[in-house]
Enzyme design. Structure first.
Site, PDB file in Angstrom:
ATOM      1  N   CYS A 308       3.731  37.745 -29.590  1.00  7.40           N
ATOM      2  CA  CYS A 308       2.757  36.960 -28.877  1.00  7.40           C
ATOM      3  C   CYS A 308       2.889  36.975 -27.375  1.00  7.40           C
ATOM      4  O   CYS A 308       1.850  36.727 -26.820  1.00  7.40           O
ATOM      5  CB  CYS A 308       3.155  35.629 -29.490  1.00  7.40           C
ATOM      6  SG  CYS A 308       4.793  35.029 -29.259  1.00  7.40           S
ATOM      7  N   HIS A 879       6.743  30.527 -28.525  1.00  5.56           N
ATOM      8  CA  HIS A 879       5.476  30.911 -28.969  1.00  5.56           C
ATOM      9  C   HIS A 879       4.624  30.748 -27.751  1.00  5.56           C
ATOM     10  O   HIS A 879       4.591  30.194 -27.080  1.00  5.56           O
ATOM     11  CB  HIS A 879       4.956  30.378 -30.037  1.00  5.56           C
ATOM     12  CG  HIS A 879       3.637  31.011 -30.726  1.00  5.56           C
ATOM     13  ND1 HIS A 879       3.642  32.428 -30.957  1.00  5.56           N
ATOM     14  CD2 HIS A 879       2.361  30.477 -30.714  1.00  5.56           C
ATOM     15  CE1 HIS A 879       2.381  32.480 -31.419  1.00  5.56           C
ATOM     16  NE2 HIS A 879       1.597  31.426 -31.173  1.00  5.56           N
TER      17      HIS A 879
END
Length: 954
Positions: A308, A879
Site C-alpha cells: 500500500c 496502512h
C-alpha cells in the site's frame, strides 16, 4: 569502325563496322537505392529494382563527353575520387565484378577505343545467386570475385559504359569497426515479424552502423503501423527466449544483431498494456476490463502484499498533471538515458510509463503493478520482498530514479561547489542553479526541484558559510510536545488492592524518578517507596534505577511500579527491609531431563516484596508471601495441610543466612544491606543481567508440603542458584513453585490477573492542531547541529557544532511537503498524530521566500493542493491511502489500493496526512489553457466535485 557508345535518355548505343549492335539499357540513375531516415541510410534490399533507385546528389559528375582511355584509367585508378582513396566512415562504395573490371583494365591500357577488348555494359551477374532476388553469393572475396569503387568512380563508369539491364547496383557502406574501417559487403539481414502474427516474416537488410530505431521504423512501415500507435522491439535469442531492445539509439552492431536473427515488433494495446505482459486476472475479468470505459486516471492499484505504501506514492505522482502528460505524449522516449551510471538503464522510467498509460487509458478499474514492483526491488534491494515500508522513502527513490533515467545530460562534468565568499545572494544562487542544471536536467528537475539557502555560523570564530542547494521535497518538522503519556500498573503493598492502571503525563526527557512523582500524585504514596520494573514474559526484564532516563522505556513495554517499605539502615540496631524479586512457577508433567528446572514454567505477574532483614527465614518468608498472595490464594484449612515429619519441623526453625555468615568453601557474604529500593537489574538486552550485590548462595532445603515451595533462582527464573559458582554475589531471586493440583485447588487465576483502571486512564491528552505554516516556520528556524553531524569550519580548521538556518529561495512548479510524523531516537520511536491544518487552495509562500519577489505575479508564490498520501496506524503496522484531484475532471478521489471512490474536499484534511503535493497556480492556469485549446473545457482543476455518492474515509 568502332566508336564509343553514345548515351541518351538512359540508353546505351554502340555502332561497330557499319553493323550496329544496339544494346538498349534500362533507365539508370547514378546512386544506388537508398532510404534516408533520421540522417542514417538503410541498405537497399537486394530485391530492389533499378526503377526504385534514388536520384543523383549534387556532388555526382554531370554527363559529359567520354574522356580518352588514359584519362579514364587515371580517374578510376588514381584520381582524387579513384579506387586508391582512403575509406571514410559512412560513405558508399560499390561492388564491380572482377571479370568485367579486368576486361575494362585491358581495354583502357590498350589505348585503342576501337579495340575488341571493349568491356561493354557493367555486368555483375557473376556476383548474384539468382536474377530474381538479386541476393549476393556467399563468401565472395575482394580481388578475386569483385573490386570496390568509391561512389564517384562508380558513377563515372556507369556514365561511360552503362549498367546491364535489370541489375541493381551493389552499394555498401563503410563502417567503423574496432581499430579498422571496412566496406560492409554483407549487411545484417534481419527477419522482422509482428508479435500478433509471428508466421508472416519480412526480411530486410541493415548496415551495422544503422540505428536500432531504423529497424523499428522499417518494421512499422512494413506492417503499416499508424503514427499514433506505440511499438517496441524484441530479439529472439538462440535458446528461444526473448530480450527487449530498450535503447533504439544504439547501432545494429552495438545491439549485437546478427544475420538471420528474428526481431519481433510489439504494438501497445489500447488499454495501455503490452500483449507480451500477461495480466494477473481471470479470463472473465479480462473480458470485463476490455469492455470497460471509465474516467482516465480513476484506476486503483492492487495490493500485492504490504505494498500500500508503493500504491499511495504512485497515485500521488500519477496525479501530477505535467508529469503525466509528459509520459502520455511519449516525450520521455527521446530523453531516456541508457548510459547514465547513476541511473537504472531507463527501466524504471519505462516501467513507470507503462503504469501511467494503463491507469490513464480509461480501460481499467484497477491494475496489478507487479512488473513495476519487480523493477523497484531489482534496483533498490530495501524494497525487495513484501515488508511494509514508508511511502515517502519510495517516493524519494522513484523521483531520483526517474530523474537519472531521463537526465538529458549524457556526460556529467565535474562542478566545484563554491561558497558565497561575500558575493550577493542573487549571483551565488544563479551560479548554484546553473551548476546544478549542468549535471541534472530532466523533467523531474523541471517539475519538482527548487533551491534553498543554507547559512552556517561557526560558534567559535563567527565564520559564516552561505551556500545554495537544490531540493526535491521539503521535510518539515511538526511542533513536538515536551510531555509524554505513559501507562503503568501500580502494585500496592496492601494485598487486598488489585493492581491499578494509571496514565501518567511526564517530561519526555525526564527520569524514572519523574514517573514516580507523577504516580505519587494519584496514589498518595511517597516516590521513595516505589520501585519501577519492566515485566516481560512473567519475569523482570529490567528493574530501573531512579536516575535512569525515561527514554529507555518504549511505549510497548509493560511497566509495573511496586510499593515497597522504603526502610533503610540508619544504625546497627535499626530495622531494615530487603526487597526480594518473586517469581511464580508451576511444575509440569515429568520429563526425561536430568535437571528438575526443565519441569517448571513461569506464570502470572512477578512481585517485589519487602522483607524485614531480621525475618529472613524460609518459614517467615513463606507466611509473608502467603499474606501478599492472599487476594487470589486461598489459605488451606488445618485438615488440608500436611504437617510433615519432625525433621521438617526442626528445619523450619532454621533461618536464612545472616549478614557476615561464612559458609564452608565460600567467600564471606557481604550481606543484604545494599539490597533496597534502588538496587536492581540493569540490562541492555532482552536477557536480564544480575549486577546487584547479595548472598553468594542460599541453602537448598527439603520443604514441608504447604501450598507451595520456595526456591532460590537466577534472574531468569529458570535455573537453581545452587548450580552457580559459589563466588557469585548477585541479587537474590525467589521462586514460588506450585504443584499442578495445589495450584488448581488454591490459586485463583482470574482474580490474580484482575486489575482496576484509575480515573486518569479515561483522560485524553488533547493535542491542539497546528497550521502547515507553523511547520514551515520550524523548518526555517535556526538550529544547532548535533554532535553526530558537526560542520568543518574552514577558518578554525576543525569540526564545530555550528548553527544552521535554511531559507527558501526558489520554489518548484510542484512542491512536495513531507510531514515528519515519525520520530526515531536511540531509545524510542513514535508517530506524531497531530492534526496539521493545510489549505486546499491559495497556500501562500510569499512570506517564506527570501528571493526578491515579482509583485506583479503573485501566483508564483501561491499553490493549490493536488494530492495527499495518508498513513493510518502506528509505527509497527499501518496502512497507506491517497487523496488525489483528477487533472481532467477536477474531481477529488480516495484511492485505497484497488478501491477508488469520489470524496468531498472537507474529507481531505485529517491526522493521517503524511505527504502533500501542491501545484503552483501559474502552472495550473497554463495547463488549463493548454487543455481548453485541445478539447472541451472541464471543470476547474481540483474544484468542487459534482454531486454524487461520497465515501466517508475518516
Amino acid at each position: 569502325m568502332a566508336v564509343a557508345p553514345w548515351l541518351y535518355g538512359g540508353l546505351c548505343f554502340r555502332f561497330r563496322d557499319q553493323n550496329p549492335e544496339v544494346a538498349v539499357e534500362g533507365p539508370f540513375l547514378f546512386p544506388a537505392a537508398v532510404a534516408a531516415r533520421g540522417g542514417q541510410t538503410a541498405m537497399a534490399a537486394a530485391a530492389a529494382s533499378p526503377a526504385d533507385t534514388a536520384a543523383v546528389d549534387d556532388q555526382e559528375p554531370q554527363r559529359e563527353a567520354v574522356p580518352d582511355l588514359e584519362s579514364q584509367r587515371r580517374q578510376i585508378e588514381n584520381g582524387e575520387n579513384g579506387r586508391g582513396r582512403p575509406l571514410q566512415v559512412g560513405e558508399s562504395w560499390f561492388l564491380v565484378g572482377q571479370h568485367w573490371y579486368k576486361q575494362w583494365e585491358v581495354y583502357v591500357q590498350g589505348g585503342d577505343q576501337d579495340s575488341s577488348t571493349f568491356p561493354g555494359c557493367i555486368n555483375n551477374a557473376e556476383l548474384f545467386e539468382d536474377q530474381v532476388n538479386w541476393r549476393l553469393k556467399k563468401e565472395l572475396v575482394e580481388g578475386e570475385d569483385y573490386v570496390l569503387l568509391p561512389a564517384a568512380a562508380w558513377h563515372y563508369l556507369v556514365n561511360w559504359y552503362g549498367l546491364e539491364h535489370g541489375q541493381p547496383p551493389i552499394e555498401r557502406k563503410v563502417v567503423e569497426l574496432p581499430s579498422i574501417h571496412k566496406v560492409e559487403v554483407y549487411p545484417v539481414e534481419l527477419v522482422l515479424v509482428q508479435h500478433s502474427d509471428m508466421d508472416t516474416p519480412h526480411t530486410a537488410q541493415f548496415s551495422q552502423t544503422d540505428s536500432v530505431d531504423l529497424v523499428l521504423q522499417t518494421a512499422r512501415e512494413q506492417f503499416l503501423v499508424s503514427p499514433q500507435e506505440e511499438t517496441r522491439l524484441w530479439i529472439k535469442k538462440a535458446e528461444g527466449s526473448f530480450e527487449r531492445l530498450c535503447n533504439t539509439r544504439v547501432t545494429v552492431l552495438d545491439a549485437s544483431l546478427k544475420t538471420g536473427q528474428v526481431v519481433v515488433m510489439e504494438t501497445r494495446n489500447k488499454d495501455g498494456t503490452w500483449p507480451s505482459v500477461q495480466p494477473h486476472v481471470t479470463s472473465s475479468t479480462l473480458e470485463e476490463e476490455e469492455d470497460f470505459q471509465g474516467q482516465p486516471g480513476i484506476c486503483g492499484l492492487t495490493n500485492l502484499g504490504n505494498t500500500c505504501f508503493m500504491n499511495s506514492a504512485l497515485q500521488c505522482l500519477s496525479n501530477v498533471p505535467q508529469l503525466t502528460e509528459y509520459f502520455l505524449k511519449n516525450q520521455y522516449v527521446d530523453e531516456l538515458n541508457f548510459c547514465n551510471p547513476l541511473g537504472m538503464k531507463g527501466e524504471i522510467a519505462q516501467a513507470y510509463a507503462d503504469l501511467v498509460k494503463q491507469a490513464w487509458s480509461g480501460h481499467h478499474r484497477s491494475i496489478v503493478p507487479q512488473v513495476f514492483k519487480t523493477k523497484v526491488g531489482h534496483f533498490a534491494s530495501q524494497f525487495l520482498g513484501y515488508q511494509q515500508h514508508d511511502s515517502q522513502e519510495l517516493l524519494s527513490f522513484l523521483l531520483d530514479g526517474l530523474h537519472e533515467d531521463l537526465n538529458r545530460v549524457k556526460k556529467k562534468e565535474y562542478v566545484e561547489l563554491c561558497d558565497a565568499a561575500g558575493r550577493p545572494d542573487q549571483e551565488v544562487a544563479q551560479e548554484a542553479w546553473q551548476n546544478h542544471k549542468r549535471r541534472n536536467d530532466s523533467v523531474i528537475v523541471d517539475t519538482f526541484h527548487g533551491l534553498f539557502k543554507s547559512t552556517l555560523v561557526c560558534p567559535n570564530c563567527g565564520n559564516v558559510s552561505v551556500t545554495f542547494d537544490p531540493f526535491c521535497y521539503l521535510s518539515v518538522p511538526l511542533p513536538v510536545s515536551h510531555k509524554r503519556v505513559m501507562e503503568v500498573f501500580f502494585v500496592s503493598m496492601d494485598p487486598r488492592r488489585k493492581p491499578e492502571q494509571h496514565r501518567l503525563v511526564v517530561p519526555k526527557k525526564g527520569k524514572i524518578s519523574d514517573l514516580c512523582v507523577a504516580l505519587a500524585k494519584h496514589t498518595g504514596i511517597s516516590p521513595e517507596r516505589m520501585m519501577v520494573a519492566d515485566v516481560f514474559s512473567h519475569r523482570f526484564y529490567k528493574i530501573y534505577q531512579l536516575e535512569e532516563s525515561l527514554s529507555s522505556i518504549l511505549d510497548r513495554d509493560d511497566i509495573f511500579i511496586y510499593e515497597v517499605s522504603g526502610r533503610t539502615a540508619v544504625g546497627e540496631n535499626s530495622r531494615e527491609d530487603v526487597v526480594l524479586p518473586i517469581y511464580l512457577r508451576e511444575r509440569t508433567p515429568a520429563r526425561d531431563y536430568d535437571s528438575s528446572y526443565y519441569g517448571l514454567m513461569l506464570f502470572g505477574h512477578p512481585l517485589l516484596v519487602s522483607v524485614p532483614r531480621d525475618r529472613l527465614s524460609w518459614d517467615a518468608l513463606y507466611h509473608i508471601l502467603l499474606y501478599r498472595l492472599s487476594r487470589y490464594v486461598t489459605r488451606p484449612s488445618s485438615d488440608d495441610e500436611d504437617d510433615g515429619d519432625e525433621k521438617a519441623d526442626l528445619e523450619d526453625k532454621d533461618s536464612l543466612p545472616k549478614p557476615g555468615h561464612v559458609t564452608e568453601g565460600s567467600s564471606q557474604d557481604p550481606g543484604l544491606e545494599q539490597a533496597g529500593p534502588s538496587s536492581g537489574v540493569v540490562s541492555g538486552s532482552r536477557a536480564p543481567v544480575d549486577n546487584s550485590p547479595g548472598p553468594s548462595h542460599w541453602p537448598q532445603r527439603a520443604r514441608r508440603k504447604h501450598l507451595f515451595t520456595l526456591q532460590t533462582v537466577n534472574s531468569n527464573g529458570t535455573s537453581d542458584r545452587s548450580t552457580f559458582n559459589e563466588d557469585t554475589h548477585a541479587q537474590p531471586y525467589i521462586a514460588i513453585d506450585w504443584e499442578p493440583e495445589m495450584k488448581k485447588r488454591y490459586y485463583d487465576e482470574v482474580e490474580a490477573e484482575g486489575y482496576v483502571k484509575h480515573d486518569c486512564v479515561g483522560y485524553v491528552l488533547k493535542k491542539a492542531p497546528v497550521r502547515l505554516q507553523e511547520c514551515i516556520e520550524l523548518f526555517t528556524t535556526v538550529e544547532t547541529l548535533e554532535k553526530e553531524n558537526p560542520w568543518y569550519c574552514p577558518a578554525c580548521k576543525q569540526n564545530q557544532l555550528a548553527t544552521k538556518k535554511l531559507d527558501l529561495w526558489m520554489l518548484p512548479e510542484t512542491l512536495i511537503i513531507h510531514l515528519k510524523r515519525f520520530s526515531y531516537t536511540k531509545f524510542s520511536r513514535e508517530k506524531l498524530d497531530t492534526l496539521v491544518e493545510f489549505p486546499i487552495r491559495d497556500l501562500d509562500f510569499s512570506e517564506f521566500v527570501i528571493k526578491p519577489q515579482n509583485d506583479s505575479a503573485p501566483e508564483l508564490y501561491k499553490y493549490d493542493l493536488i494530492a495527499v498520501s495518508n498513513h493510518y496506524g502506528g509505527l509497527r503496522d499501518g496502512h497507506y491511502t491517497t487523496f488525489a484531484c483528477n487533472k481532467d475532471s477536477g474531481q477529488w478521489h480516495y484511492f485505497d489500493d484497488s478501491s477508488v471512490s469520489p470524496v468531498t474536499e472537507n474529507q481531505i484534511e485529517s491526522k493521517a496526512a503524511y505527504v502533500l503535493f501542491y501545484q503552483r497556480q501559474d502552472v495550473v492556469r497554463r495547463l488549463q489553457t493548454q487543455a481548453s485549446s485541445s478539447k472541451p473545457p472541464a471543470s476547474s482543476a481540483c474544484g468542487a466535485p459534482p454531486k454524487s455518492e461520497f465515501m466517508d474515509v475518516n
